[in-house]
Design an enzyme around this catalytic site. Structure first.
Site, PDB file in Angstrom:
ATOM      1  N   CYS A   4     -43.211 -26.623 -52.105  1.00 12.83           N
ATOM      2  CA  CYS A   4     -41.841 -26.619 -51.588  1.00 12.83           C
ATOM      3  C   CYS A   4     -41.882 -27.208 -50.177  1.00 12.83           C
ATOM      4  O   CYS A   4     -42.562 -26.686 -49.290  1.00 12.83           O
ATOM      5  CB  CYS A   4     -41.272 -25.205 -51.557  1.00 12.83           C
ATOM      6  SG  CYS A   4     -39.709 -25.111 -50.654  1.00 12.83           S
ATOM      7  N   HIS A  46     -38.665 -17.803 -49.561  1.00  9.54           N
ATOM      8  CA  HIS A  46     -38.315 -18.848 -50.513  1.00  9.54           C
ATOM      9  C   HIS A  46     -37.314 -18.321 -51.532  1.00  9.54           C
ATOM     10  O   HIS A  46     -37.604 -17.406 -52.300  1.00  9.54           O
ATOM     11  CB  HIS A  46     -39.542 -19.390 -51.249  1.00  9.54           C
ATOM     12  CG  HIS A  46     -39.181 -20.477 -52.219  1.00  9.54           C
ATOM     13  ND1 HIS A  46     -39.159 -21.806 -51.872  1.00  9.54           N
ATOM     14  CD2 HIS A  46     -38.743 -20.408 -53.501  1.00  9.54           C
ATOM     15  CE1 HIS A  46     -38.738 -22.514 -52.918  1.00  9.54           C
ATOM     16  NE2 HIS A  46     -38.488 -21.690 -53.921  1.00  9.54           N
ATOM     17  N   ASN A  87     -25.413 -27.255 -51.070  1.00 14.37           N
ATOM     18  CA  ASN A  87     -25.468 -27.909 -52.370  1.00 14.37           C
ATOM     19  C   ASN A  87     -26.264 -27.020 -53.306  1.00 14.37           C
ATOM     20  O   ASN A  87     -27.390 -26.632 -52.989  1.00 14.37           O
ATOM     21  CB  ASN A  87     -26.141 -29.278 -52.241  1.00 14.37           C
ATOM     22  CG  ASN A  87     -25.346 -30.220 -51.345  1.00 14.37           C
ATOM     23  OD1 ASN A  87     -24.116 -30.216 -51.365  1.00 14.37           O
ATOM     24  ND2 ASN A  87     -26.042 -31.008 -50.542  1.00 14.37           N
ATOM     25  N   HIS A  98     -34.968 -25.104 -52.077  1.00 10.91           N
ATOM     26  CA  HIS A  98     -35.167 -23.954 -51.168  1.00 10.91           C
ATOM     27  C   HIS A  98     -33.824 -23.809 -50.459  1.00 10.91           C
ATOM     28  O   HIS A  98     -33.379 -24.753 -49.788  1.00 10.91           O
ATOM     29  CB  HIS A  98     -36.312 -24.258 -50.186  1.00 10.91           C
ATOM     30  CG  HIS A  98     -36.624 -23.148 -49.208  1.00 10.91           C
ATOM     31  ND1 HIS A  98     -37.887 -22.626 -49.034  1.00 10.91           N
ATOM     32  CD2 HIS A  98     -35.824 -22.469 -48.339  1.00 10.91           C
ATOM     33  CE1 HIS A  98     -37.861 -21.675 -48.108  1.00 10.91           C
ATOM     34  NE2 HIS A  98     -36.604 -21.567 -47.657  1.00 10.91           N
ATOM     35  N   HIS A 100     -30.671 -23.740 -48.464  1.00 11.18           N
ATOM     36  CA  HIS A 100     -30.420 -24.256 -47.112  1.00 11.18           C
ATOM     37  C   HIS A 100     -28.942 -24.520 -46.924  1.00 11.18           C
ATOM     38  O   HIS A 100     -28.230 -24.850 -47.874  1.00 11.18           O
ATOM     39  CB  HIS A 100     -31.237 -25.524 -46.841  1.00 11.18           C
ATOM     40  CG  HIS A 100     -31.033 -26.626 -47.846  1.00 11.18           C
ATOM     41  ND1 HIS A 100     -31.659 -26.626 -49.078  1.00 11.18           N
ATOM     42  CD2 HIS A 100     -30.274 -27.738 -47.810  1.00 11.18           C
ATOM     43  CE1 HIS A 100     -31.299 -27.714 -49.749  1.00 11.18           C
ATOM     44  NE2 HIS A 100     -30.445 -28.399 -49.007  1.00 11.18           N
ATOM     45  N   HIS A 102     -26.299 -26.807 -44.605  1.00 15.20           N
ATOM     46  CA  HIS A 102     -26.159 -27.934 -43.691  1.00 15.20           C
ATOM     47  C   HIS A 102     -25.093 -27.579 -42.655  1.00 15.20           C
ATOM     48  O   HIS A 102     -23.972 -27.186 -43.028  1.00 15.20           O
ATOM     49  CB  HIS A 102     -25.671 -29.183 -44.441  1.00 15.20           C
ATOM     50  CG  HIS A 102     -26.606 -29.702 -45.500  1.00 15.20           C
ATOM     51  ND1 HIS A 102     -27.369 -30.836 -45.334  1.00 15.20           N
ATOM     52  CD2 HIS A 102     -26.883 -29.248 -46.760  1.00 15.20           C
ATOM     53  CE1 HIS A 102     -28.076 -31.066 -46.437  1.00 15.20           C
ATOM     54  NE2 HIS A 102     -27.795 -30.115 -47.320  1.00 15.20           N
TER      55      HIS A 102
HETATM   56  P1  AMP Z   1     -29.792 -31.161 -50.358  1.00 13.70           P
HETATM   57  O1  AMP Z   1     -29.309 -32.408 -51.020  1.00 13.70           O
HETATM   58  O2  AMP Z   1     -28.676 -30.211 -50.018  1.00 13.70           O
HETATM   59  O3  AMP Z   1     -30.901 -30.494 -51.127  1.00 13.70           O
HETATM   60  O4  AMP Z   1     -30.341 -31.605 -48.957  1.00 13.70           O
HETATM   61  C1  AMP Z   1     -31.675 -31.740 -48.641  1.00 13.70           C
HETATM   62  C2  AMP Z   1     -31.711 -32.253 -47.218  1.00 13.70           C
HETATM   63  O5  AMP Z   1     -33.021 -32.100 -46.726  1.00 13.70           O
HETATM   64  C3  AMP Z   1     -31.333 -33.723 -47.074  1.00 13.70           C
HETATM   65  O6  AMP Z   1     -30.209 -33.849 -46.188  1.00 13.70           O
HETATM   66  C4  AMP Z   1     -32.599 -34.354 -46.489  1.00 13.70           C
HETATM   67  O7  AMP Z   1     -32.322 -35.368 -45.550  1.00 13.70           O
HETATM   68  C5  AMP Z   1     -33.287 -33.161 -45.850  1.00 13.70           C
HETATM   69  N1  AMP Z   1     -34.730 -33.276 -45.719  1.00 13.70           N
HETATM   70  C6  AMP Z   1     -35.614 -33.596 -46.693  1.00 13.70           C
HETATM   71  N2  AMP Z   1     -36.865 -33.589 -46.207  1.00 13.70           N
HETATM   72  C7  AMP Z   1     -36.767 -33.225 -44.903  1.00 13.70           C
HETATM   73  C8  AMP Z   1     -37.711 -33.040 -43.841  1.00 13.70           C
HETATM   74  N3  AMP Z   1     -39.025 -33.210 -44.031  1.00 13.70           N
HETATM   75  N4  AMP Z   1     -37.250 -32.700 -42.611  1.00 13.70           N
HETATM   76  C9  AMP Z   1     -35.928 -32.525 -42.407  1.00 13.70           C
HETATM   77  N5  AMP Z   1     -34.992 -32.668 -43.362  1.00 13.70           N
HETATM   78  C10 AMP Z   1     -35.402 -33.033 -44.578  1.00 13.70           C
HETATM   79 ZN    ZN Z   2     -39.548 -22.912 -50.211  1.00 14.50          ZN
END
Ligand code: AMP
Ligand code: ZN
Length: 114
Positions: A4, A46, A87, A98, A100, A102
């Site tokens: 992850c 997680h 999302n 995982h 999150h 935004h």
């Molecule tokens: P989601 O589509 O809601 O799953 O968003 C995942 C988000 O994670 C996207 O906006 C990516 O740009 C961001 N993301 C993916 N890898 C990383 C990383 N290593 N560091 C920071 N953000 C990331």
């Molecule tokens: Zn995780």
């Protein structure tokens, strides 16, 4: 959890631009920002997605939102406003499995959600 990307960010295997951290929560800048302020707020535990939260997670979810309020203020976007996006699942466009949130702000956002 193994494999992850956000768990790897939490344990330091993958670098991130951290905005806030405590025992339960990590906030870091999105690697591909879509707004001037684009921060991801995650529980250190997680949890795959919003579909997977349980009653025992009530406290951490509440804590995340109180922290979002504080981060928005620190980032200077509280007064003008911002948007929180989660999302969930395939139709929701979730790419990282995982949980999150935004935090999007720093400009006037469109009025349409989809
Ligand atoms: P989601 O589509 O809601 O799953 O968003 C995942 C988000 O994670 C996207 O906006 C990516 O740009 C961001 N993301 C993916 N890898 C990383 C990383 N290593 N560091 C920071 N953000 C990331
Ligand atoms: Zn995780």
């Amino acid at each position: 959890m193994e494999n992850c990307i956000f768990c790897k960010i939490i344990n330091g295997e993958i670098p991130s631009n951290k905005v806030y951290e405590d025992d339960d929560i990590l906030a870091f800048k999105d690697i591909n920002p879509v707004t001037p302020v684009h921060i991801l707020i995650i529980p250190k535990k997680h949890i795959n997605s919003l579909n997977d939260i349980e009653p025992e997670d009530e406290k951490i979810i509440g804590k995340i939102f109180l922290k979002i309020k504080q981060i928005a203020k620190e980032q200077g976007i509280a007064e003008n406003g911002y948007r929180i996006v989660n999302n969930c699942g395939e139709d929701g466009g979730q790419e990282v499995q995982h949980l999150h949130f935004h935090l999007l702000g720093g400009k006037k956002l469109g009025t349409k959600i989809v």
